[in-house]
Design a protein around this motif. Structure first.
Motif: not given
Length: 207
Positions: A22, A25-27, A29, A189, A192-193, A196
């Motif tokens: 995690y 970049h995912l954080r 979103r 990361d 995957l972002a 998403v």
């Protein structure tokens, strides 16, 4: 507090296994449900979470499981949608039950998942062991993880659709240390972002 993200007028529950996956970049979103590693932890966390959300009157319209996976077929560092998931630990074939199918339950060995994005797809195998080297030859799937089948079973229990995104962190050679898994997590990361960010348009087109 546990909750869903609103995307394309749908409540989406994001699910991940471990904090190292995690990244920043995912954080930016979403805030995921963190299950912990392995099918037992994932099954417990997912079942409890879906029960709580149902009791709150805010069940998800979709669960999205994402993170890393191993593969010696799929390209390192690339992100794939999960077309189906199987359970490599389940083998009741001595009873005449196909490998991967739980006795007395009506589910296929490969359980299909949603694939709404314009990304390549892969078949995933879930189990309680880390796979490496020649062990891949015995697995009837494109990639491996340790949580998705358990998440899928919980979603079935609560009648919630499931989709999966996995970035390939390891696989072509032997995996001997934690650092071998972590090496590509920063790149995954980012990628995957990007995947998403494709959700609003893809899910909106299905509405």
């Amino acid at each position: 507090m546990l909750g869903c993200e609103m995307i394309a007028n749908r409540r989406i529950l994001f699910v991940m296994a471990a904090e190292p996956e995690y990244g920043p970049h995912l954080r930016q979103r979403f805030t995921p449900l963190m299950t912990g590693v392995g099918p037992m932890e994932a099954a417990m966390a997912m079942g409890i979470a879906l029960h709580q959300l149902e009791q709150q009157g805010t069940p998800p319209d979709l669960v999205l499981s994402l993170g890393s996976a191993g593969s010696r077929i799929c390209a390192l560092g690339e992100v794939y949608q999960i077309a189906s998931v199987s359970w490599r630990d389940m083998d009741a074939s001595r009873l005449g039950v196909p490998k991967g199918v739980t006795p007395f339950l009506d589910h296929p060995a490969d359980m299909p998942m949603m694939t709404p994005l314009s990304l390549p797809t892969a078949r995933l195998s879930t189990g309680a062991n880390i796979i490496g080297g020649e062990e891949y030859a015995a697995i009837d799937a494109d990639m491996v993880d340790m949580e998705t089948f358990a998440i899928a079973r919980a979603c079935q229990r609560f009648n919630v659709p499931l989709m999966g995104l996995r970035g390939v962190s390891d696989g072509p050679g032997e995996l001997n240390h934690m650092s071998g898994w972590r090496n590509l997590l920063a790149l995954l990361d980012q990628r995957l972002a990007v995947a998403v960010d494709m959700l609003p348009e893809a899910l909106g087109a299905q509405s």
